[in-house]
Structures are given as structure tokens and as C-alpha cells.
Design a protein around this motif. Structure first.
Motif, PDB file in Angstrom:
ATOM      1  N   ARG A  65       0.866  -1.177   0.000  1.00 55.64           N
ATOM      2  CA  ARG A  65       0.000   0.000   0.000  1.00 55.64           C
ATOM      3  C   ARG A  65       0.902   1.226   0.000  1.00 55.64           C
ATOM      4  O   ARG A  65       1.684   1.398   0.922  1.00 55.64           O
ATOM      5  CB  ARG A  65      -0.890  -0.035   1.242  1.00 55.64           C
ATOM      6  N   ALA A  66       0.805   2.049  -1.019  1.00 56.71           N
ATOM      7  CA  ALA A  66       1.607   3.277  -1.122  1.00 56.71           C
ATOM      8  C   ALA A  66       3.083   3.019  -0.836  1.00 56.71           C
ATOM      9  O   ALA A  66       3.723   3.737  -0.084  1.00 56.71           O
ATOM     10  CB  ALA A  66       1.058   4.337  -0.166  1.00 56.71           C
ATOM     11  N   GLY A  67       3.599   1.951  -1.414  1.00 63.10           N
ATOM     12  CA  GLY A  67       5.019   1.668  -1.272  1.00 63.10           C
ATOM     13  C   GLY A  67       5.397   0.884  -0.036  1.00 63.10           C
ATOM     14  O   GLY A  67       6.536   0.460   0.107  1.00 63.10           O
ATOM     15  N   ALA A  68       4.455   0.693   0.878  1.00 63.49           N
ATOM     16  CA  ALA A  68       4.736  -0.060   2.099  1.00 63.49           C
ATOM     17  C   ALA A  68       4.373  -1.526   1.895  1.00 63.49           C
ATOM     18  O   ALA A  68       3.381  -1.843   1.247  1.00 63.49           O
ATOM     19  CB  ALA A  68       3.942   0.516   3.261  1.00 63.49           C
ATOM     20  N   ASP A  81       1.617  -1.897   8.352  1.00 63.74           N
ATOM     21  CA  ASP A  81       2.910  -1.777   7.671  1.00 63.74           C
ATOM     22  C   ASP A  81       3.860  -2.779   8.330  1.00 63.74           C
ATOM     23  O   ASP A  81       4.104  -2.711   9.540  1.00 63.74           O
ATOM     24  CB  ASP A  81       3.433  -0.343   7.845  1.00 63.74           C
ATOM     25  N   LEU A  82       4.398  -3.702   7.541  1.00 62.62           N
ATOM     26  CA  LEU A  82       5.245  -4.750   8.128  1.00 62.62           C
ATOM     27  C   LEU A  82       6.597  -4.227   8.612  1.00 62.62           C
ATOM     28  O   LEU A  82       7.246  -4.859   9.438  1.00 62.62           O
ATOM     29  CB  LEU A  82       5.480  -5.873   7.109  1.00 62.62           C
ATOM     30  N   THR A  84       7.148  -1.027   9.941  1.00 63.75           N
ATOM     31  CA  THR A  84       7.024  -0.143  11.113  1.00 63.75           C
ATOM     32  C   THR A  84       6.009  -0.661  12.125  1.00 63.75           C
ATOM     33  O   THR A  84       6.000  -0.204  13.269  1.00 63.75           O
ATOM     34  CB  THR A  84       6.571   1.264  10.678  1.00 63.75           C
ATOM     35  N   GLY A  85       5.128  -1.559  11.710  1.00 59.38           N
ATOM     36  CA  GLY A  85       4.064  -2.030  12.585  1.00 59.38           C
ATOM     37  C   GLY A  85       2.872  -1.093  12.643  1.00 59.38           C
ATOM     38  O   GLY A  85       1.879  -1.380  13.308  1.00 59.38           O
ATOM     39  N   ALA A  86       2.971   0.034  11.940  1.00 58.84           N
ATOM     40  CA  ALA A  86       1.884   1.020  11.989  1.00 58.84           C
ATOM     41  C   ALA A  86       0.618   0.462  11.348  1.00 58.84           C
ATOM     42  O   ALA A  86       0.672  -0.253  10.345  1.00 58.84           O
ATOM     43  CB  ALA A  86       2.307   2.295  11.270  1.00 58.84           C
ATOM     44  N   CYS A  87      -0.509   0.806  11.940  1.00 60.89           N
ATOM     45  CA  CYS A  87      -1.791   0.402  11.372  1.00 60.89           C
ATOM     46  C   CYS A  87      -2.160   1.385  10.272  1.00 60.89           C
ATOM     47  O   CYS A  87      -2.299   2.583  10.522  1.00 60.89           O
ATOM     48  CB  CYS A  87      -2.861   0.380  12.458  1.00 60.89           C
ATOM     49  N   LEU A  88      -2.316   0.890   9.060  1.00 59.00           N
ATOM     50  CA  LEU A  88      -2.627   1.753   7.920  1.00 59.00           C
ATOM     51  C   LEU A  88      -4.122   1.795   7.636  1.00 59.00           C
ATOM     52  O   LEU A  88      -4.600   2.696   6.972  1.00 59.00           O
ATOM     53  CB  LEU A  88      -1.884   1.262   6.671  1.00 59.00           C
ATOM     54  N   ASP A  89      -4.841   0.793   8.116  1.00 57.23           N
ATOM     55  CA  ASP A  89      -6.297   0.781   7.941  1.00 57.23           C
ATOM     56  C   ASP A  89      -6.927   0.057   9.127  1.00 57.23           C
ATOM     57  O   ASP A  89      -6.933  -1.170   9.192  1.00 57.23           O
ATOM     58  CB  ASP A  89      -6.665   0.071   6.637  1.00 57.23           C
ATOM     59  N   PRO A  90      -7.424   0.826  10.102  1.00 58.95           N
ATOM     60  CA  PRO A  90      -7.998   0.205  11.302  1.00 58.95           C
ATOM     61  C   PRO A  90      -9.419  -0.300  11.105  1.00 58.95           C
ATOM     62  O   PRO A  90     -10.021  -0.798  12.050  1.00 58.95           O
ATOM     63  CB  PRO A  90      -7.946   1.334  12.330  1.00 58.95           C
TER      64      PRO A  90
END
Ligand code: FES
Length: 138
Positions: A65-68, A81-82, A84-90
Motif C-alpha cells: 500500500r503506497a510503497g509499504a 505496515d510490516l 514499522t508495525g503502523a496500522c494503515l487501515d484500522p
């Protein structure tokens, strides 16, 4: 194989991992989901899905998704995001992030960075490809 440096645990061989598929491993007493995303790149996040409370992230769907490089939870489809672990779509919930671990390769050995060297001695004998395969059982 040379002995890994303190703070790093050998969890498996690169060939144990199927590209674009997850595998679960026990690292420092915690369940970690490993993803081989390139020929020689492996990413590690927590196996626990924070939204469902189930240890299922290794069964998630790898995408981008968008390069991630991303993984979608197999439960409620939240996307993370694998790297950073950030949630991109909750999926309408409060964003919750995944813990990540540093991974490096030594030859074909996959090493996961752990908080301290002490746990390595305890965990290393337990972690094998058998551990990886066991979590694939239905
Ligand atoms: S929910 Fe934790 S191992 Fe299945």
C-alpha cells in the motif's frame, strides 16, 4: 554455524520461509510472525492480532500500500505496515500498532534481535523449523 552475537536469536533458515507467506516463531518467550518479503528480506511483527486478541498475524495476507509492504489480519482485515508495525487501515476502529523486531541474515540463518542476551540461551533450543511447522496446523 557461528554462534550469534548476544541479543540475536537464530529462529530458522531462510529456506524455511515461503516468500509472501508468514510463519510463526517463539522469540524471547513471545510469539513473532515472520514474513519473507523479498529474496533476502525478512520482517518480524507480533503474532498477536491486537484487534481480535488471537495469535494469527502469520496467517495474514501480504500486500502493499503506497510503497509499504503490508499484512492484513486474517480476522477483521486491519492492514499493518510490516516494517514499522503502523496500522494503515484500522477498519473503523482505533488504530493499534504491531510491535516489530529487527531481523538480519547470517548466511541463510534468520536472526531476530531480542531485548537481552539472557533469553537467547533459554529460547534458542526451543526454536526450530518444527516450531514453525507446528503453528501451521489447523
Ligand atoms: S490465539 Fe494464541 S495461539 Fe491461537
Amino acid at each position: 554455524m557461528s554462534r550469534p552475537q548476544p541479543g540475536w536469536t537464530v529462529v530458522c533458515q531462510l529456506t524455511d520461509l515461503v516468500p509472501e507467506r508468514g510463519a510463526a516463531a517463539l522469540v524471547g518467550g513471545e510469539q513473532v510472525a515472520l514474513f519473507r518479503v523479498g529474496d533476502r528480506e525478512v520482517l518480524a511483527v507480533q503474532q498477536l492480532d491486537p484487534y481480535s486478541g488471537a495469535h494469527v498475524m502469520s496467517r495474514g495476507i501480504v500486500g502493499s500500500r503506497a510503497g509499504a509492504v503490508t499484512v492484513a489480519s486474517p480476522m477483521y482485515k486491519q492492514v499493518f505496515d510490516l516494517r514499522t508495525g503502523a496500522c494503515l487501515d484500522p477498519v473503523g476502529k482505533e488504530p493499534q500498532h504491531l510491535r516489530t523486531w529487527p531481523v538480519r541474515l547470517e548466511g541463510d540463518a534468520v536472526l531476530v534481535g531480542t531485548a537481552g542476551a539472557l533469553v537467547d540461551a533459554l529460547v534458542a533450543p526451543l526454536v526450530s523449523s518444527a516450531t514453525l511447522n507446528a503453528t501451521e496446523a489447523p
